[in-house]
Write a protein that holds these residues in place. Structure first.
Motif, short mmCIF file in Angstrom:
data_model
loop_
_atom_site.label_atom_id
_atom_site.label_comp_id
_atom_site.label_asym_id
_atom_site.label_seq_id
_atom_site.Cartn_x
_atom_site.Cartn_y
_atom_site.Cartn_z
N SER A 8 -33.23 -61.57 -26.01
CA SER A 8 -32.89 -60.84 -25.17
C SER A 8 -33.50 -59.17 -24.72
N LYS A 9 -33.33 -59.08 -23.60
CA LYS A 9 -34.30 -57.96 -22.87
C LYS A 9 -33.27 -57.14 -21.62
N HIS A 10 -33.74 -55.97 -22.48
CA HIS A 10 -32.26 -55.12 -22.00
C HIS A 10 -32.95 -53.74 -21.18
N TRP A 11 -32.70 -53.15 -20.44
CA TRP A 11 -32.80 -51.68 -20.12
C TRP A 11 -32.21 -50.96 -21.27
N SER A 12 -33.64 -49.35 -21.76
CA SER A 12 -33.20 -48.67 -22.43
C SER A 12 -31.98 -48.17 -21.50
N ASP A 13 -31.49 -47.16 -22.92
CA ASP A 13 -30.76 -45.93 -22.78
C ASP A 13 -31.65 -45.25 -21.94
N PRO A 14 -30.84 -44.35 -20.73
CA PRO A 14 -31.76 -43.11 -20.11
C PRO A 14 -31.79 -41.89 -20.91
N ARG A 15 -30.76 -41.67 -22.09
CA ARG A 15 -30.41 -41.08 -22.33
C ARG A 15 -31.68 -40.74 -23.87
N ASN A 16 -31.93 -42.29 -23.98
CA ASN A 16 -33.50 -41.72 -24.57
C ASN A 16 -34.70 -41.59 -24.06
N GLU A 17 -34.78 -41.53 -23.03
CA GLU A 17 -35.82 -41.46 -21.99
C GLU A 17 -35.85 -39.89 -21.81
N HIS A 18 -37.14 -39.25 -21.73
CA HIS A 18 -37.71 -37.95 -21.27
C HIS A 18 -39.42 -38.60 -19.82
N THR A 19 -38.25 -37.90 -18.62
CA THR A 19 -39.36 -38.75 -18.12
C THR A 19 -39.67 -37.28 -16.72
N LYS A 20 -41.51 -36.88 -16.79
CA LYS A 20 -41.63 -35.28 -15.95
C LYS A 20 -42.33 -36.11 -15.13
N ALA A 21 -42.15 -35.13 -13.75
CA ALA A 21 -43.10 -35.68 -12.78
C ALA A 21 -44.05 -33.90 -12.31
N VAL A 22 -44.91 -33.72 -12.37
CA VAL A 22 -45.19 -32.58 -12.14
C VAL A 22 -46.62 -33.04 -10.75
N GLN A 23 -46.47 -32.21 -9.43
CA GLN A 23 -47.09 -32.45 -8.38
C GLN A 23 -47.85 -31.60 -8.24
N ASP A 24 -49.26 -32.00 -7.71
CA ASP A 24 -50.67 -30.86 -7.84
C ASP A 24 -49.91 -30.13 -6.01
N ALA A 25 -50.70 -28.96 -6.75
CA ALA A 25 -50.14 -27.92 -4.77
C ALA A 25 -50.95 -28.07 -4.11
N LYS A 26 -52.17 -28.55 -4.28
CA LYS A 26 -53.03 -28.79 -3.01
C LYS A 26 -52.25 -29.57 -1.96
N ASP A 27 -52.66 -31.39 -3.26
CA ASP A 27 -52.80 -32.72 -2.46
C ASP A 27 -52.46 -33.32 -2.45
N HIS A 28 -50.62 -32.67 -3.22
CA HIS A 28 -49.33 -33.17 -3.62
C HIS A 28 -49.06 -34.51 -3.76
N LEU A 29 -49.88 -35.16 -4.84
CA LEU A 29 -50.08 -36.17 -5.07
C LEU A 29 -49.42 -35.71 -7.04
N TYR A 30 -49.07 -37.32 -7.50
CA TYR A 30 -47.79 -36.59 -7.95
C TYR A 30 -48.41 -37.21 -9.39
N ASN A 31 -48.65 -36.43 -10.34
CA ASN A 31 -49.06 -37.01 -12.61
C ASN A 31 -47.78 -37.10 -12.96
N VAL A 32 -46.71 -38.41 -13.91
CA VAL A 32 -46.00 -38.33 -14.38
C VAL A 32 -46.00 -38.65 -15.22
N SER A 33 -45.31 -38.56 -16.69
CA SER A 33 -45.15 -39.10 -17.99
C SER A 33 -43.93 -39.37 -18.16
N SER A 34 -44.31 -40.83 -18.83
CA SER A 34 -42.08 -40.49 -19.16
C SER A 34 -42.35 -41.10 -20.92
N THR A 35 -41.44 -40.30 -21.52
CA THR A 35 -40.84 -40.73 -23.51
C THR A 35 -40.23 -41.67 -23.83
N ILE A 36 -40.38 -42.70 -24.89
CA ILE A 36 -39.09 -43.12 -25.19
C ILE A 36 -38.71 -43.68 -26.07
N GLU A 37 -38.22 -42.57 -27.34
CA GLU A 37 -37.20 -42.83 -28.59
C GLU A 37 -36.92 -44.88 -28.67
#
Length: 274
Positions: free
Chosen positions: A187-216
């Motif tokens: 079976s396939k299932h979505w992970s529990d959000p409580r096990n996810e840690h997502t961080k988005a950082v937006q560049d102040a100049k061009d407003h583009l995002y860099n995103v990192s997400s960690t799951i346990e």
């Protein structure tokens, strides 16, 4: 080539929709949301109810929600002196179609600064009595401009039972989700959000995002893990899948142990459901 032709067809479909609305409904304001990509062009459609117009009897202009003028036309001539510097040389109309009431414009080289702007058209047509009839805010478009994320990077540490997913230089901030493929019942299932840690950082100049997400996750329970990145403006999904231990059932366990665990799991499920 095919991509540009497809975009052109979609743009003209918008124009036909607006023309239909104005043909059968008077004093209507057509409101559109246009999702597009930075660097590309898009058509802002607008058609007047009049089907035959002398260009000397037509005046219209487009402006954004800051009252900056994108395009201005008066009595057969473009009025570039009224156009804001930001839009100069980036906006064109369809002069060959204006006599049929088509006052649509094309905005080129879209930027993130153009995004979230509400742009409106205002028109004046000289009637038979020599009076200018004013059509207030007849067409309204909200632009949503995005930058696509190109690739997804996924690194998994099987020893620490962690996975890290990253994407870089896109807009807007994406939606990140994780899907786990179970080892024993397939079976396939979505992970529990409580096990996810997502961080988005937006560049102040061009407003583009860099995103990192960690799951346990729990070791030995899954065949693979998939990181899914969704761009809501472009409606585009990217994903990357990691297969645990090169497809083997369990790390460091002999085949007979894997078989016993799988059989025990099936037996437990059978007992619970009966």
């Amino acid at each position: 080539m095919m991509r540009e032709a497809h975009k052109l067809i979609l743009s003209w479909m918008f124009i036909i929709l607006v023309a239909y609305c104005h043909l059968f409904v008077s004093d209507v304001t057509v409101v559109l949301n246009v999702n597009t990509t930075a660097g590309e062009s898009t058509v802002l459609p607008c058609t007047l109810m009049s089907t035959s117009i002398d260009l000397k009897d037509l005046r219209f202009y487009w402006q954004d929600d800051r009252n900056d003028v994108l395009y201005s036309f008066s009595k057969g001539n473009e009025m570039s002196k009224h156009v804001k510097e930001l839009y100069r040389d980036r906006v064109t109309a369809f002069p060959e179609d204006m006599t049929r009431g088509n006052i649509s414009i094309t905005v080129k080289n879209l930027t993130l600064e153009d995004g979230k702007r509400t742009i409106r058209a205002f028109a004046f047509v000289l009637n038979s009595a020599g009076e200018w009839e004013h059509s207030l805010d007849i067409c309204q478009t909200t632009l949503n401009v995005a930058v696509p994320y190109k690739t997804v990077s996924l690194e998994v540490n099987e020893k620490d039972m962690k996975a890290v997913c990253t994407v870089q230089r896109g807009f807007p901030e994406p939606l990140v989700s994780w899907r786990l493929h179970h080892l024993f019942n397939d079976s396939k299932h979505w992970s529990d959000p409580r096990n996810e840690h997502t961080k988005a950082v937006q560049d102040a100049k061009d407003h583009l995002y860099n995103v990192s997400s960690t799951i346990e996750f729990n070791g030995g329970q899954y065949q693979n893990v998939t990181c899914i990145i969704y761009n809501p403006t472009l409606n585009v999904t990217l994903s990357k899948t990691y297969v645990f231990n090169k497809g083997k059932h369990l790390w460091g366990l002999p085949v007979w142990a894997s078989i016993l665990i799988a059989a025990a799991t099936v037996l437990l499920v059978t007992v619970i459901t009966t």
